[in-house]
Design a protein around this motif. Sequence first.
Motif, PDB file in Angstrom:
ATOM      1  N   ILE A  78       0.843  -1.206   0.000  1.00 20.54           N
ATOM      2  CA  ILE A  78       0.000   0.000   0.000  1.00 20.54           C
ATOM      3  C   ILE A  78       0.874   1.251   0.000  1.00 20.54           C
ATOM      4  O   ILE A  78       0.670   2.184  -0.787  1.00 20.54           O
ATOM      5  N   PHE A  86     -11.423   9.044  -0.904  1.00 21.94           N
ATOM      6  CA  PHE A  86     -12.674   8.543  -0.340  1.00 21.94           C
ATOM      7  C   PHE A  86     -13.858   9.450  -0.669  1.00 21.94           C
ATOM      8  O   PHE A  86     -13.695  10.643  -0.911  1.00 21.94           O
ATOM      9  N   TYR A  92      -7.283  14.763   7.509  1.00 22.53           N
ATOM     10  CA  TYR A  92      -7.044  14.738   8.948  1.00 22.53           C
ATOM     11  C   TYR A  92      -7.378  16.117   9.528  1.00 22.53           C
ATOM     12  O   TYR A  92      -6.688  17.096   9.256  1.00 22.53           O
TER      13      TYR A  92
ATOM     14  N   GLU B 125      -9.401   4.579   8.296  1.00 26.15           N
ATOM     15  CA  GLU B 125      -9.257   4.056   6.939  1.00 26.15           C
ATOM     16  C   GLU B 125      -8.298   4.907   6.121  1.00 26.15           C
ATOM     17  O   GLU B 125      -7.499   4.390   5.336  1.00 26.15           O
ATOM     18  N   ALA B 126      -8.374   6.232   6.304  1.00 26.94           N
ATOM     19  CA  ALA B 126      -7.462   7.111   5.569  1.00 26.94           C
ATOM     20  C   ALA B 126      -6.023   6.783   5.942  1.00 26.94           C
ATOM     21  O   ALA B 126      -5.149   6.647   5.076  1.00 26.94           O
ATOM     22  N   ALA B 127      -5.771   6.623   7.246  1.00 22.86           N
ATOM     23  CA  ALA B 127      -4.413   6.314   7.695  1.00 22.86           C
ATOM     24  C   ALA B 127      -3.973   4.952   7.167  1.00 22.86           C
ATOM     25  O   ALA B 127      -2.859   4.785   6.664  1.00 22.86           O
ATOM     26  N   GLN B 128      -4.880   3.988   7.258  1.00 17.98           N
ATOM     27  CA  GLN B 128      -4.570   2.641   6.773  1.00 17.98           C
ATOM     28  C   GLN B 128      -4.299   2.651   5.274  1.00 17.98           C
ATOM     29  O   GLN B 128      -3.387   1.976   4.798  1.00 17.98           O
ATOM     30  N   SER B 129      -5.072   3.442   4.533  1.00 13.48           N
ATOM     31  CA  SER B 129      -4.908   3.467   3.077  1.00 13.48           C
ATOM     32  C   SER B 129      -3.615   4.152   2.663  1.00 13.48           C
ATOM     33  O   SER B 129      -3.193   4.052   1.520  1.00 13.48           O
ATOM     34  N   GLN B 130      -2.988   4.881   3.600  1.00 13.79           N
ATOM     35  CA  GLN B 130      -1.684   5.469   3.292  1.00 13.79           C
ATOM     36  C   GLN B 130      -0.550   4.538   3.692  1.00 13.79           C
ATOM     37  O   GLN B 130       0.611   4.814   3.427  1.00 13.79           O
ATOM     38  N   GLY B 131      -0.895   3.446   4.380  1.00 16.38           N
ATOM     39  CA  GLY B 131       0.120   2.475   4.765  1.00 16.38           C
ATOM     40  C   GLY B 131       0.619   2.623   6.187  1.00 16.38           C
ATOM     41  O   GLY B 131       1.614   2.020   6.566  1.00 16.38           O
TER      42      GLY B 131
END
Lengths: 245, 237
Positions: A78, A86, A92, B125-131
């Motif tokens: 990833i 999204f 953030y 999810e945003a953090a996860q999608s950035q790795g």
Amino acid sequence: MSDIAIKMEMVNKSFGDLHVLKDVNLEVKKGEKLVIIGPSGSGKSTTVRCMNFLEKPTSGKVSIDGELMTEKNCRRIIREKISMVFQQFNLYPHLTVLKNLTLAPMKLHGISKGQAEETAYHYLDVVGLRDKADVYPIALSGGQQQRIAIARALCVKTPIILFDEPTSALDPETIQEVLDVMVRLAKEDNITMVVVTHEMGFAKQVADRIVFMEDGRIIEEGTPEHFFTHPDSPRVQEFLGKIIR
Amino acid sequence: MGGLFSAYAWSKVWGFRMGFLTGLGNTLLTALLGILLALALGLVFGLMETGRIRGLRVIAGIYIEFIQNTPILLQMCFIYYALAFSGHSIGIVPTGIIALGIYHGAYMAEVFHAGIGSIPKGQFEAAQSQGFTYMESMRYVILPQTIKIILPPMVNQVVNLFKNTSCLYIVGGMDLISVTYSFVTGEKTGGAYSPAYLLCGVLFFLMCYPLSRLATSWEMRLKRKEMAAAVTAAKAA
């Protein structure tokens, strides 16, 4: 090196008793602009969310760039290969726009602050929001937030960008500014884009290939020309008839 | 003798000032180190309770429920006497630090848990999608957003912890409450109840009140900052 960016093989996904994806097979070529359309609840979002393991497939395989994605290597894949935009932007809120753009490059990619900010300003120019660098996301309109989210995805320079209904949460008057940015982005040959959307004009304009999903399956796929002039499946004809008036 | 307006009683208290200061020092030391322990335990168990690993969630649940549903006096006696009788006496101040840290850690864990739970799923999810890994997401994205939510209940715990140093009395502590009690009941020093307890109360108030105020003003400042941003947003729209 394979020329396939994303490969899904017999992917199934269930949430409890709900079988959302059924034997999905899909290949996305490097640099391809793939648009996924279909009625709501058809599994479009789940399909893209399986591509970056936001949803772990119940069964089946997902490979990125020829590498089978697993629980273990998905973070690295990833980080190096995939970004996501999204429906709800998901910027953030505790960070300024600039810091939203530099967080991952600095913390995950080991890029210096100066370099990361230079890149961030470059992509702020690309989305036309350089003057918003120091404001917090709450001070931006939905369309502006989504353009920042696209810039955030670009800042990590991944070859693949997934868009999960990027304009569905926007006011009608701000949809176009986001689509404009995406159309410009689609001109980049080395970026692979997978876009879930209901914007048929956009699909027609930028898609190399369109996939139609219904009830967790891929019903039909083909070029925009094929889709909008003589789709095979009566279900697709009916859907397009409803959506394009 | 012992009256609030008795100069003699006050002079007795003054004569014992070093005793009160020692008690105050012990209370401060116990409380400050206890707070650090409670924060550390609260963060660790709060994350365990929020995380995806079932075994860790169960362990955190057991710790939190067990500690919250038994009296702190019992916990303090257990730590002090159980260790003392097994030949590992650790002294009263360390007992206080550990017991208060563990007790309030269980409540801090709930505070962290609730704070993390209030952050929208899209942020994870945003953090996860950035790795970002789970821990990196927490550190850079989630926990900074929880601060304004968890600050008030957290300071509440800190103030309670200060006050709960008085429980050290049960194991014969040298904290402010215990010192005051031995002063007023002591054979040689006894008597001056009202001035001694009043002084003790004032000292506790001076420790706890500024903390409460600090938390309130910090919270207000964060809210004002948010309001300002919202106003800018409204103007931009």
